[in-house]
Design a protein around this motif. Structure first.
Motif, PDB file in Angstrom:
ATOM      1  N   VAL A   1       7.167   2.763   8.620  1.00 19.26           N
ATOM      2  CA  VAL A   1       6.962   2.680   7.163  1.00 19.26           C
ATOM      3  C   VAL A   1       6.292   3.958   6.670  1.00 19.26           C
ATOM      4  O   VAL A   1       5.297   3.928   5.955  1.00 19.26           O
ATOM      5  N   GLY A   2       6.851   5.084   7.061  1.00 21.73           N
ATOM      6  CA  GLY A   2       6.262   6.378   6.723  1.00 21.73           C
ATOM      7  C   GLY A   2       6.152   6.655   5.236  1.00 21.73           C
ATOM      8  O   GLY A   2       5.291   7.438   4.813  1.00 21.73           O
ATOM      9  N   ASP A   3       7.002   6.005   4.435  1.00 21.20           N
ATOM     10  CA  ASP A   3       6.945   6.220   2.990  1.00 21.20           C
ATOM     11  C   ASP A   3       5.661   5.658   2.380  1.00 21.20           C
ATOM     12  O   ASP A   3       5.341   5.955   1.225  1.00 21.20           O
ATOM     13  N   ARG A   4       4.921   4.872   3.143  1.00 19.26           N
ATOM     14  CA  ARG A   4       3.664   4.304   2.642  1.00 19.26           C
ATOM     15  C   ARG A   4       2.439   5.077   3.147  1.00 19.26           C
ATOM     16  O   ARG A   4       1.315   4.754   2.768  1.00 19.26           O
ATOM     17  N   VAL A   5       2.656   6.076   3.984  1.00 12.89           N
ATOM     18  CA  VAL A   5       1.556   6.803   4.616  1.00 12.89           C
ATOM     19  C   VAL A   5       1.458   8.211   4.046  1.00 12.89           C
ATOM     20  O   VAL A   5       2.434   8.969   4.054  1.00 12.89           O
TER      21      VAL A   5
ATOM     22  N   LEU B   1       0.824  -1.192   0.000  1.00 11.32           N
ATOM     23  CA  LEU B   1       0.000   0.000   0.000  1.00 11.32           C
ATOM     24  C   LEU B   1       0.866   1.253   0.000  1.00 11.32           C
ATOM     25  O   LEU B   1       1.967   1.266   0.553  1.00 11.32           O
ATOM     26  N   SER B   2       0.369   2.313  -0.615  1.00 15.00           N
ATOM     27  CA  SER B   2       1.081   3.588  -0.624  1.00 15.00           C
ATOM     28  C   SER B   2       0.083   4.733  -0.548  1.00 15.00           C
ATOM     29  O   SER B   2      -1.095   4.574  -0.868  1.00 15.00           O
ATOM     30  N   ASP B   3       0.556   5.882  -0.094  1.00 14.79           N
ATOM     31  CA  ASP B   3      -0.262   7.086   0.047  1.00 14.79           C
ATOM     32  C   ASP B   3      -1.543   6.801   0.846  1.00 14.79           C
ATOM     33  O   ASP B   3      -2.622   7.291   0.532  1.00 14.79           O
ATOM     34  N   VAL B   4      -1.386   6.007   1.873  1.00 15.58           N
ATOM     35  CA  VAL B   4      -2.523   5.551   2.677  1.00 15.58           C
ATOM     36  C   VAL B   4      -3.010   6.659   3.613  1.00 15.58           C
ATOM     37  O   VAL B   4      -2.207   7.416   4.172  1.00 15.58           O
ATOM     38  N   VAL B   5      -4.325   6.730   3.774  1.00 18.09           N
ATOM     39  CA  VAL B   5      -4.909   7.531   4.845  1.00 18.09           C
ATOM     40  C   VAL B   5      -5.013   6.593   6.041  1.00 18.09           C
ATOM     41  O   VAL B   5      -5.867   5.703   6.078  1.00 18.09           O
ATOM     42  N   LEU B   6      -4.109   6.764   7.002  1.00 13.25           N
ATOM     43  CA  LEU B   6      -4.000   5.854   8.135  1.00 13.25           C
ATOM     44  C   LEU B   6      -4.743   6.455   9.324  1.00 13.25           C
ATOM     45  O   LEU B   6      -4.381   7.532   9.813  1.00 13.25           O
TER      46      LEU B   6
END
Length: 237
Positions: A90-94, A68-73
């Motif tokens: 894994v901040g690059d995915r958030v 997953l990428s650019d996730v709204v967590l």
């Protein structure tokens, strides 16, 4: 369309986001609502080893293995601490962090000292110290009053491992974490109790990243339309 990962709070499971998930998916968004180890449909996995790091790993691994990428967590209550830890790893995915009525501190006990009283009502089962044993009083504490919601929630709530609430949050990439846009949605009930950090609330207000919903603490259950609407707004910001 956005990708959301919705992380639940203490004693809950991914099931608690059912109403919000359906509303977001109806709009074409992709939604993941994982259950943390030892809770909900994974309650059979509870053990003395389950702690905050376990739950952070649950979410970080989901982001990695689902690629997953650019996730709204999104993190509700205790889940707010979990999403901070996951984004630190894994901040690059958030893409965005949303704190859903989630007080902040180095640990949940520090953020919400009243948890120490709840510990007095807990007990040790098979070597695991557990708190938040399900009851109608607990459901009302979560701010849910609708009889149908209470009947639905009560058999699905599970005791929560105390160790995860007591363990301090350790961050290794704070600058990168703080660079992720952060949004705060709070319930009127929690705001009135003063459990949220006033400086963080003021900063979010000044940035236009703060919303209050007239609801109890479990606002994803008692006010799903409002929550889903704000999550959609945040994704498009």
């Amino acid at each position: 369309m956005a990708t959301y990962v919705l992380v639940h709070g203490a004693g809950h499971g991914g099931w608690c986001y059912r109403k919000v998930t359906r509303l977001l998916e109806a709009e074409g968004h992709t939604v993941y609502a994982p259950t943390l180890a030892g809770l909900g449909d994974r309650s059979h996995l509870v053990s003395p080893d389950v702690d905050l790091d376990t739950h952070i790993t649950d979410v970080a691994n989901l982001l990695f293995y689902e690629d997953l990428s650019d996730v709204v967590l999104v993190g509700h209550s205790y889940g707010g601490t979990v999403i901070q830890g996951a984004a630190d790893r894994v901040g690059d995915r958030v893409g965005k962090l949303v704190f859903l009525d989630a007080p902040e501190g180095r640990s949940q006990v520090e953020a919400f000292p009243a948890l120490l009283k709840e510990r007095e009502n807990g007990r040790v089962v098979d070597g695991v110290e557990l708190v938040f044993f399900p009851s109608e009083d607990l459901v009302r504490f979560f701010g849910v009053t609708d009889p149908e919601d209470i009947a639905w929630m009560l058999p699905r709530l599970t005791p929560h491992p105390w160790k995860s609430l007591e363990q301090p949050l350790v961050l290794n990439n704070r600058p990168a974490l703080e660079a992720i846009p952060q949004y705060r949605i709070v319930s009127a009930t929690s705001l009135a109790l003063g459990i949220h950090n006033e400086d963080l609330m003021a900063k979010a207000r000044a940035e236009g990243r703060f919303w209050e919903i007239d609801s109890g603490h479990d606002l994803m259950i008692s006010a799903p339309e409002a929550v889903a609407g704000l999550l959609t707004e945040i994704a498009s910001a």
